[in-house]
Design an enzyme around this catalytic site. Sequence first.
Site, short mmCIF file in Angstrom:
data_model
loop_
_atom_site.label_atom_id
_atom_site.label_comp_id
_atom_site.label_asym_id
_atom_site.label_seq_id
_atom_site.Cartn_x
_atom_site.Cartn_y
_atom_site.Cartn_z
N HIS A 135 0.85 -1.18 0.00
CA HIS A 135 0.00 0.00 0.00
C HIS A 135 0.88 1.24 0.00
O HIS A 135 2.11 1.16 0.13
CB HIS A 135 -0.95 0.01 1.20
CG HIS A 135 -2.17 -0.86 1.00
ND1 HIS A 135 -3.10 -0.62 0.01
CD2 HIS A 135 -2.61 -1.95 1.68
CE1 HIS A 135 -4.05 -1.54 0.07
NE2 HIS A 135 -3.77 -2.36 1.07
N ASP A 165 -0.03 6.94 -3.82
CA ASP A 165 -1.12 6.56 -4.73
C ASP A 165 -1.38 7.61 -5.79
O ASP A 165 -1.55 7.29 -6.97
CB ASP A 165 -2.41 6.33 -3.94
CG ASP A 165 -2.43 4.97 -3.24
OD1 ASP A 165 -1.53 4.16 -3.49
OD2 ASP A 165 -3.35 4.73 -2.44
#
Length: 382
Positions: A135, A165
């Site tokens: 992540h 991200d």
Amino acid sequence: MTYGLGQGSGPLRGVKVVEVAGIGPGPHACMVLADLGADVIRIDRPGGGMFAGGRADLLNRGRPSVALDLKRPEAVATVLDLVERADVLVEGMRPGAIERMGLGPEECRARNPRLVFARMTGWGQDGPWSRAAGHDMNYIAVSGALHGLGQDRDRPHFPSNLLGDFGGGSTYLVIGVLAALLEARASGQGQVVDAAIVDGTAHLNAMASSFAAMGLDTGRRAAGLLDGGTPWYDLYETADGEHVSVGALEPQFWAALVERIGVELPDRDDPANHAAIRAALTARFKERTQAEWAEVFDGTDACVAPVVRLADAPHHPHLAARGTFVAPDGVTQPAPAPRFSRTSPSIGGPPALPGEHTREALAAWGIDGVDALLDSGAAVQA
């Protein structure tokens, strides 16, 4: 709202994109492409993915949703039919996953040699960790970006999932898609874009590499020019428990701050004075509320701005004047960015529910036999 072929008003009007639904940076990149005018068709799994944000999932705005069961060969064939009509395919699965479905770069580019096949992952398509889970914080951790973040000497602090991200991920995916599209128009050949968050984050952090090359990286947090190591680039609490950001780096901006702060401050060029300057600023900013300080520094070159909550950001006078946030259907959200003088971007519609537009979107792209797909269960109309 009806979604039609090439409905966008922005500079990418006429560009056709097939999005194989994922989470995070992939949908954000496709939101950007749709905002900029591309005709994006989103392929969802029947019933949707792991997050069910519905109308509130703003990353899904501006494009129709088609629900296809990609375990069915006729659904895979339908995606290949869409690919034949497309300029770009975007996918964000682990390396090898989409190949196992029969939708990898070889199969897609055999149907459409001009196709830009854009891949969004954390670790990239190769390397020893390429197939491992991860992540945002993992990607920025190994890229050298996380270690220096925050003003806490004892531990780093991560900025939600903005840096990896969306900073190193979706932003670089969009850059890669646009560059490959431009090249394909000249060469007639598409290519694979391997957008990895680790690569993008490292590239985004180039200034830190510059500081390191100059010998300015101490390896400690809150010790440099832009991380709170100086009193003129930091956050200060106000009387009401809110904060202001002070970024008076250059001497002329520092002079503007000193002029308005209303206290005597020693020479900042002498490092021995930094502690005294910080203490004076800390005490002074606590004497007034954030709103009062915002009025003092409003429109000046002192580089002082209030730290605004997200809920209040649309009402900040500057952002309100620019229309940085909009509220279609009563849902407050960021307006498309950046801006263009001729081909103004627009939001093509609210976030779609999975499979909401299966019939109309496939028909708009010229796919035959939609009723048969629906009858067989390979496609689902929500």
